[in-house]
Design an enzyme around this catalytic site. Sequence first.
Site, PDB file in Angstrom:
ATOM      1  N   GLN A  15       0.830  -1.206   0.000  1.00 31.26           N
ATOM      2  CA  GLN A  15       0.000   0.000   0.000  1.00 31.26           C
ATOM      3  C   GLN A  15       0.865   1.257   0.000  1.00 31.26           C
ATOM      4  O   GLN A  15       2.065   1.200   0.284  1.00 31.26           O
ATOM      5  CB  GLN A  15      -0.919  -0.001   1.229  1.00 31.26           C
ATOM      6  N   ASP A  50       0.764 -12.457   6.419  1.00 31.92           N
ATOM      7  CA  ASP A  50      -0.664 -12.305   6.130  1.00 31.92           C
ATOM      8  C   ASP A  50      -1.456 -13.004   7.250  1.00 31.92           C
ATOM      9  O   ASP A  50      -1.292 -14.219   7.460  1.00 31.92           O
ATOM     10  CB  ASP A  50      -0.957 -12.943   4.768  1.00 31.92           C
ATOM     11  N   ASP A  88      -7.695  -6.125  13.985  1.00 36.36           N
ATOM     12  CA  ASP A  88      -7.570  -4.665  13.848  1.00 36.36           C
ATOM     13  C   ASP A  88      -7.172  -4.376  12.399  1.00 36.36           C
ATOM     14  O   ASP A  88      -6.034  -4.027  12.101  1.00 36.36           O
ATOM     15  CB  ASP A  88      -6.503  -4.174  14.827  1.00 36.36           C
ATOM     16  N   ASP A 128      -9.977  -1.132   6.140  1.00 36.52           N
ATOM     17  CA  ASP A 128     -11.270  -1.398   5.474  1.00 36.52           C
ATOM     18  C   ASP A 128     -11.139  -2.603   4.537  1.00 36.52           C
ATOM     19  O   ASP A 128     -10.028  -2.933   4.097  1.00 36.52           O
ATOM     20  CB  ASP A 128     -11.682  -0.167   4.641  1.00 36.52           C
ATOM     21  N   PRO A 134      -5.357  -6.127   0.765  1.00 31.68           N
ATOM     22  CA  PRO A 134      -5.014  -7.328   1.542  1.00 31.68           C
ATOM     23  C   PRO A 134      -5.987  -7.619   2.679  1.00 31.68           C
ATOM     24  O   PRO A 134      -5.976  -8.714   3.243  1.00 31.68           O
ATOM     25  CB  PRO A 134      -3.617  -7.012   2.097  1.00 31.68           C
TER      26      PRO A 134
HETATM   27  N1  SAM Z   1      -7.429   1.612  13.094  1.00 32.45           N
HETATM   28  C1  SAM Z   1      -7.469   1.441  11.708  1.00 32.45           C
HETATM   29  C2  SAM Z   1      -8.818   1.568  11.044  1.00 32.45           C
HETATM   30  O1  SAM Z   1      -9.781   0.889  11.426  1.00 32.45           O
HETATM   31  O2  SAM Z   1      -8.893   2.341  10.120  1.00 32.45           O
HETATM   32  C3  SAM Z   1      -6.825   0.213  11.212  1.00 32.45           C
HETATM   33  C4  SAM Z   1      -5.625  -0.172  11.960  1.00 32.45           C
HETATM   34  S1  SAM Z   1      -4.257  -0.776  11.173  1.00 32.45           S
HETATM   35  C5  SAM Z   1      -3.436   0.572  10.472  1.00 32.45           C
HETATM   36  C6  SAM Z   1      -4.770  -1.838   9.873  1.00 32.45           C
HETATM   37  C7  SAM Z   1      -3.606  -2.669   9.397  1.00 32.45           C
HETATM   38  O3  SAM Z   1      -4.091  -3.895   8.851  1.00 32.45           O
HETATM   39  C8  SAM Z   1      -2.746  -2.022   8.304  1.00 32.45           C
HETATM   40  O4  SAM Z   1      -1.515  -1.655   8.844  1.00 32.45           O
HETATM   41  C9  SAM Z   1      -2.618  -3.128   7.237  1.00 32.45           C
HETATM   42  O5  SAM Z   1      -1.316  -3.231   6.708  1.00 32.45           O
HETATM   43  C10 SAM Z   1      -3.041  -4.373   8.020  1.00 32.45           C
HETATM   44  N2  SAM Z   1      -3.538  -5.485   7.207  1.00 32.45           N
HETATM   45  C11 SAM Z   1      -4.367  -5.428   6.141  1.00 32.45           C
HETATM   46  N3  SAM Z   1      -4.592  -6.652   5.655  1.00 32.45           N
HETATM   47  C12 SAM Z   1      -3.910  -7.526   6.437  1.00 32.45           C
HETATM   48  C13 SAM Z   1      -3.748  -8.945   6.446  1.00 32.45           C
HETATM   49  N4  SAM Z   1      -4.347  -9.729   5.534  1.00 32.45           N
HETATM   50  N5  SAM Z   1      -2.956  -9.489   7.415  1.00 32.45           N
HETATM   51  C14 SAM Z   1      -2.338  -8.721   8.345  1.00 32.45           C
HETATM   52  N6  SAM Z   1      -2.447  -7.370   8.371  1.00 32.45           N
HETATM   53  C15 SAM Z   1      -3.231  -6.781   7.441  1.00 32.45           C
END
Ligand code: SAM
Length: 285
Positions: free
Chosen positions: A42, A148, A166, A169, A173
């Site tokens: 991203q 992942d 956590d 959206d 991924p």
């Molecule tokens: N508080 C935030 C919100 O609700 O907008 C989200 C918190 S955090 C920044 C979300 C994280 O999920 C991102 O850093 C992203 O890289 C991670 N993420 C997305 N898909 C994922 C996956 N399949 N496995 C692990 N982490 C993932």
Amino acid sequence: MNISKWITRENGELWLTEEDRDNLKISYRVKEIIHEEQSPFQHIMIVDLFDFGPSLILDGVVQTTSLDGHIYNEMISHIPLVTHPNPKKVLIIGGGDCGAAREAAKYKEVERIDMVEIDEAVVRLCKQYMPEVSGNLSDPRVNFIFADGIEYVKTKQNEYDVIIIDSSDPVGPAVGLFHQEFYAGAKKALKQDGIIVCQSESPLFYMQTLNNTRASLKGIFQITRTYLAVVPTYPGGFWSFTLASDKHDPLTWRREWDKEAKYVSEGIIKSCFVIPGFILNKLDK
Ligand code: SAM
């Protein structure tokens, strides 16, 4: 430094515009672009926003800000952690800003926090530029795993007391983190009396996602409870979280609240499950 496609210059001022959906754009005045990079997953920016302070932006979407990031991070962590009688092993999926891990580390009985984040760059940058949110986390109980989360849970069985999803959206991924198959895998990774919680999106604009999440969890757990908080930077303000367990019900049992927090309190823990009528009417029962 390049100005990304989400930031424009107008009359000498910088503006970040989050395009939430066809009918809604939200603009924030930018003080300074602190850092910008494209990771394999991203586009990441750390941007100092007027009023909101240093903020994490992924693919143009505001994830967490120094002003209100604690509301989301405290709500997603403390509600399951005060509901579990003795949480020893916690798994956080996503959570790259480290705010949820920081809150989970407030529990002395927690022995290990596995944080499975797909994008190492998010963690690195939040630790470096957003210590107000990440706490520059160096607690030895936190074990960072850059992988992942969907694949990770498939490798675990009967291991965790609390799992916190956590995620960002449901795009890119994170799409699979909202699928029934993933929840079933997460349930296997939980101990029998474990608790899972996930952010289940805006009850104003994405009621279908919230209802799908509830239906998926209800299909595999005895108890499913949705709770709300107001997070100013999330479109619509209201934000939903959905918790599920076969054993522990936050409506009938919880431990005494004795943590230091900025948003969560005894009163919030009791009241967050009260859903306003106009949302309740649209919630699948
Ligand atoms: N508080 C935030 C919100 O609700 O907008 C989200 C918190 S955090 C920044 C979300 C994280 O999920 C991102 O850093 C992203 O890289 C991670 N993420 C997305 N898909 C994922 C996956 N399949 N496995 C692990 N982490 C993932």
